[in-house]
Design a protein around this motif. Structure first.
Motif, PDB file in Angstrom:
ATOM      1  N   SER A  48      70.489  69.804 -18.353  1.00 37.74           N
ATOM      2  CA  SER A  48      68.910  69.153 -18.379  1.00 37.74           C
ATOM      3  C   SER A  48      69.129  68.268 -19.414  1.00 37.74           C
ATOM      4  O   SER A  48      68.571  67.588 -18.605  1.00 37.74           O
ATOM      5  N   GLN A  84      62.093  73.149 -16.928  1.00 38.05           N
ATOM      6  CA  GLN A  84      62.792  74.190 -16.795  1.00 38.05           C
ATOM      7  C   GLN A  84      62.032  75.768 -16.554  1.00 38.05           C
ATOM      8  O   GLN A  84      61.980  76.735 -15.697  1.00 38.05           O
ATOM      9  N   ASP A 160      64.237  71.379 -12.494  1.00 38.79           N
ATOM     10  CA  ASP A 160      65.609  72.297 -13.515  1.00 38.79           C
ATOM     11  C   ASP A 160      65.121  73.930 -14.079  1.00 38.79           C
ATOM     12  O   ASP A 160      64.578  74.157 -13.842  1.00 38.79           O
TER      13      ASP A 160
HETATM   14 MG   LIG Z   1      68.927  73.522 -18.779  1.00 38.50          MG
END
Ligand SMILES: [Mg+2]
Ligand SMILES: Nc1ncnc2c1ncn2[C@@H]1O[C@H](COP(=O)(O)OP(=O)(O)OP(=O)(O)O)[C@@H](O)[C@H]1O
Lengths: 267, 365
Positions: A48, A84, A160
């Motif tokens: 990330s 994410q 992500d």
């Molecule tokens: Mg991550």
């Protein structure tokens, strides 16, 4: 052709609670235009962080990222980002969430709603345009999260773990839809996942990252012809070979990262 | 009364499912209109013979069919809604009663309370029969009398208007300043940190203690009351706005920038709506405080307003007059609350229903 994105000697350290955490160390990677690149690696290895450096939400400690031969400074709106977890705006209806980027660009309401409606239809959410996010299922929200980035047509799309929290069936269906969308738009995609099957099924190239500090462990070309069928791809011979090879490497890195945790070492 | 409510409440659980489907079938539930004849159908599975009210209904109207499904035709609105589950009007409308019933209970509670208050004040013989002397406690009819009197003399309007005016202006100014200050300090972190202890200290001063000075500064007219209301509302809305803005998830803002929003757009389209629940909480808490500010000022020094009226009447031992003032105040607060609740429901219509329902449970219907 020069790469659309080029990362040179990227390094990122965080300082928190008196500790120095080296998240990414000396990472170099070129991404070709129109390529679908997937990244796998142990949890906490800096995936990330790498994406955040590319979009400009995190400033690298050292190293250079160039986009079309321009050095990147701050946020670059040519690059789209699917985070994410879905950060849909709770106070906006689905259609207004999807149309948000166009609204920010001053597109008039009719045009942006038409475009949003078309995308909503394409991913099977027709009829839910006026629902608020809490009235949608996790899978529906994730679709909205993705088409919200597609709507303004960024050159590069960073994702992500977009299917992370979803169940296996929904994942496969969304993978299929993503491949179709990608085939039509031919965007450059960088896609993080912790699922090696997903990584191979989608990618032109798979990057395996080392345990923290994150670096490249290996980069593998996937030569499975397109269009691919994500529902049956894992029974193909070429798939199996790539999978076995990458799984071996990934396992070592995951093991190493587990050992670090057990020994309680923070950096 | 209490007994009956208990019984009804426990029966409600048993019959909640069919009620729900009845509501689904009709969609909306509405109050019966005046003059409609109600055919009331208690739902099966409930020991209806125990319901004494049916006997009364039957006696009065002379028509009750006995049996498993018991029907009664009644022209009595209260009877129809208070004790039965589903009613059908003679025009064929189906009316679900659980909400109407709650309304009926509340109405009867209010009527019962007023009746007891009134009765206890009656004089029977030389002594008060319940030892409640209306000299000290007034009585509903006396309060009514006084209300009529001041309505005719015009002072009811003047006093109510004055207090509403002070509280409203204080509220609007205080809220506007508080919200603006919240935005500014949420933006200027260092300044916020410098000012923090001073804000806490100033807010800690009881407003009663500030009132005399404010009256010296701003006179005995409406201005000093408005300033008092402002001083109370300002801090409440400021605190809530500030912490609401600071609490907004930075990811929401970052993502907006990635999607092409400029700073102003982030502020208006992301930060503000995300902080809206907190801002509205401040606005809600502020309502009674605006009125407290106005009344407090009027207690100190004033020549009109409900606070002045209450003090004036109680100085003359006119208890009914004081009660009239309190009742008028109560209505002002109810109306103001309803307005703010409406604003909240409108601005936060995107919130999950459960949350909204949980909050409206405290609303006053
Ligand atoms: Mg991550
Ligand atoms: N803002 C931050 N402050 C301090 N440390 C951070 C910060 N962001 C990330 N880190 C650290 O950097 C390392 C890499 O984090 P990152 O989020 O990039 O991992 P990841 O590979 O995405 O993991 P996952 O697969 O679990 O999402 C972690 O050890 C984390 O503790």
């Amino acid at each position: 052709m020069p790469p659309i994105l080029s990362i040179k000697n990227l390094q990122k350290e965080f300082f928190s609670r008196g500790n120095r955490v080296l998240a990414v160390e000396d990472l170099s990677l070129d991404i070709e235009e129109g390529e679908f690149l997937t990244i796998v690696g142990p949890s906490g290895c800096g995936k990330s962080t790498l994406l955040n450096c590319i979009i400009g939400l995190v400033h690298p400690t050292s190293g250079v990222i160039t986009y079309k031969d321009r050095k990147l400074h701050g946020i670059n709106t040519d690059i789209g980002y699917v985070p994410q977890s879905d950060y849909l705006y709770q106070w906006r209806t689905l259609i207004n969430n999807v149309a948000f980027p166009l609204e920010m660009r001053g597109v008039d309401q009719k045009t942006r709603h038409d475009k949003a409606r078309e995308l909503i239809q394409r991913v099977g959410l027709a009829g839910f345009e006026d629902h608020y996010p809490h009235e949608l299922s996790g899978g529906m929200r994730q679709r909205a999260n993705i088409i919200r980035t597609l709507i303004y047509d960024p050159e590069v799309i960073l994702m992500d773990e977009p299917f992370g929290p979803l169940d296996a069936q929904t994942r496969i269906i969304l993978q299929d839809q993503l491949l179709k969308l990608w085939r039509e738009a031919r965007k450059t995609v960088i896609f993080i996942t912790h699922d090696l099957v997903e990584a191979i099924a989608l990618a032109d190239r798979v990057v395996v990252m080392t345990s923290r500090p994150g670096n490249l462990r290996s980069v593998a070309e996937v030569d499975i012809p397109r269009p691919r069928d994500v529902f049956t791809i894992h029974s193909q011979e070429a798939f199996r070979k790539t999978y076995d090879q990458l799984w071996q490497e990934l396992r070592e890195e995951v093991q190493r990262s587990e050992d670090w945790m057990k020994n309680g070492s923070a950096g | 009364m209490v007994d009956m409510i208990d019984k009804e409440a426990s029966e409600d659980k048993g019959s909640s499912e069919p009620e729900q489907s009845a509501q689904e079938a009709t969609g909306r539930v509405r109050l019966p209109k005046l003059g409609e004849i109600l055919l009331t159908i208690p739902l099966p599975g409930v020991p209806q013979l125990w319901r004494g009210d049916y006997l009364i209904g039957a006696l009065l109207l002379g028509l009750t069919a006995a049996g498993y499904m018991m029907c009664s035709v009644t022209g009595m609105f209260f009877h129809a809604i208070a004790f039965v589950d589903v009613s059908i009007t003679h025009t064929g409308r189906i009316i679900k009663n659980s909400r109407l019933r709650m309304f009926a209970y509340r109405a009867s509670f209010a009527i019962g309370f007023l009746a007891m208050w009134e009765l206890s004040a009656w004089e029977l013989g030389p002594k008060q029969w319940l030892c409640v002397d209306p000299f000290w406690f007034g009585s509903p009819l006396r309060v009514m009398d006084y209300m009529v009197e001041i309505t005719l003399s015009g002072s009811l309007f003047v006093d109510t208007w004055t207090t509403m005016y002070e509280a409203f202006l204080g509220y609007v100014l205080g809220a506007a300043l508080g919200i603006a200050l919240g935005f500014i300090l949420a933006r200027l972190e260092t300044l916020a940190e410098i000012l923090d202890p001073f804000i806490v200290a100033v807010n800690g001063i009881p407003r009663v203690a500030m009132a005399p000075i404010l009256i010296i500064w701003f006179g005995i007219g409406v201005e000093s009351k408005i300033v008092l209301a402002v001083s109370l509302v300002l801090f409440l809305t400021f605190m809530n706005t500030y912490s609401g803005l600071r609490g907004v998830d930075p990811n929401l803002k970052n993502l907006a920038q990635v999607m092409g929003a400029n700073e102003m757009q982030v502020l208006w389209k992301v930060t503000l709506p995300a902080a809206m629940p907190w801002i509205l909480t401040g606005l809600k808490i502020g309502v009674p405080f605006a009125i407290i500010g106005a009344i407090l000022g009027e207690f100190m020094a004033a020549s009109k307003g409900l606070g002045f009226m209450i003090q004036h009447t109680s100085n003359l031992f006119n208890i009914a007059g004081s009660f009239a003032g309190l009742i008028l105040l109560m209505f002002i607060v109810l109306i103001a609350n309803a307005a703010v609740n409406w604003l909240e429901r409108y601005l936060l219509r995107w919130r999950p229903k459960q949350q909204a329902a949980g909050e409206s449970a405290t609303d006053v219907y």
